[in-house]
Motif scaffolding. Structure first.
Motif, PDB file in Angstrom:
ATOM      1  N   SER A 448       9.444 -25.076  29.872  1.00  0.00           N
ATOM      2  CA  SER A 448       9.753 -24.121  28.855  1.00  0.00           C
ATOM      3  C   SER A 448       8.951 -24.712  27.673  1.00  0.00           C
ATOM      4  N   THR A 481      15.376 -17.761  22.969  1.00  0.00           N
ATOM      5  CA  THR A 481      15.070 -16.672  23.755  1.00  0.00           C
ATOM      6  C   THR A 481      15.009 -15.332  22.924  1.00  0.00           C
ATOM      7  N   SER A 482      14.820 -15.536  21.324  1.00  0.00           N
ATOM      8  CA  SER A 482      14.590 -14.393  20.730  1.00  0.00           C
ATOM      9  C   SER A 482      13.721 -14.825  19.674  1.00  0.00           C
TER      10      SER A 482
END
Length: 576
Positions: A448, A481-482
């Motif tokens: 990630s 995630t944003s």
């Protein structure tokens, strides 16, 4: 009216033998460091006595004061001097012994120091005009050689003053530490012994009584200080606070971060604060006068008033009032970082780095049982420069440890290092899982994109890692995630983010602050979809270009800072 004190010795038959033996060990060991003995300059002692109201214009013979760890008498002797002076001024017909025998209590555990100070105090009383017999009687009545934390709780005091000992838990014999933990709820996590000293002292205050200590300020923000902060918030008033960091408050230079704290058993109100005054008798005398004024002089900025400092176990925010007002405003407007799609974590702790971590290419295990590792040295330059280390991964992706029979190369490697790996506490606790790392490893984290942040920083060092490395335990990471990670990197590199962290973090020597997860989670952010497209581009560009000035300007716009607030943030960043 004089209070009659009844503090019986602790080392009686009621205590188990191991506890008595452990206490006796502390009473006889000689090293200052082991005893946590740090001696306070007279100018600071006088300031604390003035702040709590122990002054010669008061009827001190009718009051009762406690010094719970008197050492060589830095507080004890000035207290006795003031007590005798106040009694002489009263011109009482009562004998000095009858008048003063219940007005002072001093406790000291270390027996050789106790005997030296006892004689020193007796000599000083004679110098003040008392006869030798009365002086000896008073000293024998006032002073007790024992462990303050084990004394029965059956006396109350109008004042408690002093400099409690700085003794880390690992220096306390196990039976004694266990007994302390049983008695004191504030001896939590890694708390130093001065924390239960404060709990015990507060419990002995009369209504309206005052505690005045100079001790380390770590408990005011650190995790281990939570229970003590909650105790103060619930039952006491944090009345005065004086930051003494980087001032010569003690007779010797020490690795401490001291503060003067005056806490009263009264209904709470605002807290008056001062920062790093000169250790000069006149300066500190004037400061005490200013603290105690009914109304603060607007022209005098040496003392400020802060409201809402204590709030349960929450950290105490006692820093620059202007900086604090900015933080409070942003906290009222924006959610926390993890409430807008970001996650804060810490890298893997193995418990045996020499076994689990080595050159990635030479780690002789199956390819899916190792991951490339990021350590602090890999990001010191502000960008990722991987030095080639890898970490063993003994976990299945879905959880639980892999079966070593399925991985013969891993099994052989672990067996080669078995003695070191199996000797860890985590391995002894669950022998069948002897080859696990302390923390579980999640391979998807390596894949990630993330931001990597070292624990201790002088200036913010936030590095973008595109998704190839697994962080080591001395690195914190943030995924999202944003929020675009580059835009978030710009925010975290800014003075605004540093202000958030510095507000809640304890400051280290050299101005370094700790960018730990608990502080990173305090940072506030608007939702990503609330940020304008132009500002998004500016944030991303600033981070990619490594332009800290542009990062600051974009962050100022993000949070809507006024010109005055920008000036405060710039000044705060440079000062810290």
């Amino acid at each position: 009216m004089t209070l009659q004190l009844d503090l019986a010795p602790a080392n009686g038959d009621t205590l188990n033998c191991p506890i008595s033996e452990a206490s006796e060990l502390l009473a006889t060991q000689g090293e200052l460091e082991a005893r946590g003995a740090i001696y306070t300059r007279i100018e600071v002692v006088e300031c604390i006595l003035n702040l709590v109201g122990y002054t010669t214009d008061q009827p001190l013979a009718d009051r009762c004061i406690l010094e719970p760890a008197f050492g060589e008498g830095d507080f004890l002797i000035p207290v006795a001097e003031r007590l005798v002076a106040a009694w002489l001024a009263q011109k009482s017909s009562i004998s000095v012994v009858e008048a003063l025998k219940g007005s002072l209590r001093g406790v000291e555990l270390h027996r050789p120091t106790f005997e030296i100070t006892k004689q020193k105090l007796c000599t000083r009383l004679v110098e003040l005009g008392l006869d030798a017999e009365s002086s000896q009687i008073l000293v024998n009545t006032w002073l007790l050689q024992d462990d303050f934390l084990l004394l029965p709780d059956n006396s109350q005091f109008d004042f408690v003053v002093g400099n409690p000992p700085y003794v880390r838990q690992e220096r306390i014999p196990a039976p004694l530490l266990q007994e302390y933990r049983r008695r004191y709820k504030t001896l939590y996590d890694r708390a130093d012994i001065y924390v239960p000293f404060m709990e015990r002292s507060l419990s002995l205050l009369n209504n309206g009584g005052h505690l005045g200590f100079i001790c380390a300020d770590r408990w005011m923000k650190n995790k281990y200080g939570g229970p003590l902060r909650e105790l103060v918030s619930k039952d006491f008033w944090l009345k005065y606070y004086v930051d003494m960091v980087n001032t010569p408050a003690f007779h010797a230079e020490v690795m401490a971060y001291p503060a003067i704290t005056v806490i009263s058993r009264e209904a709470p109100g605002s807290t008056r604060v001062a920062y790093r005054p000169a250790v000069d008798r006149q300066v500190l005398s004037n400061l005490a006068v200013e603290f105690k004024q009914r109304e603060l002089h607007k022209a005098d900025k040496s003392v400020r008033e802060v409201t809402g400092v204590t709030n349960g176990s929450e950290p105490w925010l006692l820093d620059n009032a202007d900086e604090l007002s900015i933080v409070r405003r942003m906290e009222s407007l924006y959610p926390k970082l993890e409430e807008v799609g970001c996650k804060v974590g810490i890298g893997v702790a193995t418990g045996a780095d020499k076994a689990f971590i080595a050159d990635f290419e030479s780690l002789d295990v199956e390819p899916d049982r190792k991951l490339k590792l990021a350590k602090r040295k890999d990001i010191n330059s502000g960008v990722v420069n991987w030095t080639g280390l890898g970490v063993i991964n003994p976990f299945k992706d879905e959880g639980g440890l892999v079966d070593l029979s399925d991985y013969p190369r891993l099994a052989a490697y672990l067996e080669k290092h078995r003695e070191q790996i199996a000797g860890r506490h985590v391995a002894k606790k669950t022998p069948k899982n002897w080859y696990r790392t302390i923390d579980r490893i999640f391979p998807k984290l390596a894949e990630s994109p993330k931001l990597l942040i070292p624990d201790i920083n002088g200036q913010s060092n936030v590095v973008y890692e595109k998704g190839e490395l697994y962080p080591h335990h001395n690195l914190y990471y943030i995924t999202s995630t944003s929020w675009d990670l580059r835009a978030l990197q710009a925010v975290l590199l800014s003075e605004v983010a540093k202000l958030f962290v510095a507000t809640y973090s304890t400051q280290m020597r050299g101005g370094f602050i700790r960018f730990q997860a608990q502080y990173l989670r305090r940072i506030r952010l608007p939702s990503w979809d609330e940020v304008s497209d132009v500002l998004k581009k500016n944030l991303i560009a600033a981070a990619k270009n490594g332009d800290t000035v542009a990062c600051n300007e974009a962050a100022y716009e993000l949070y809507g800072l006024t010109e005055k607030e920008k000036k405060t943030v710039r000044g705060g960043a440079s000062d810290s």
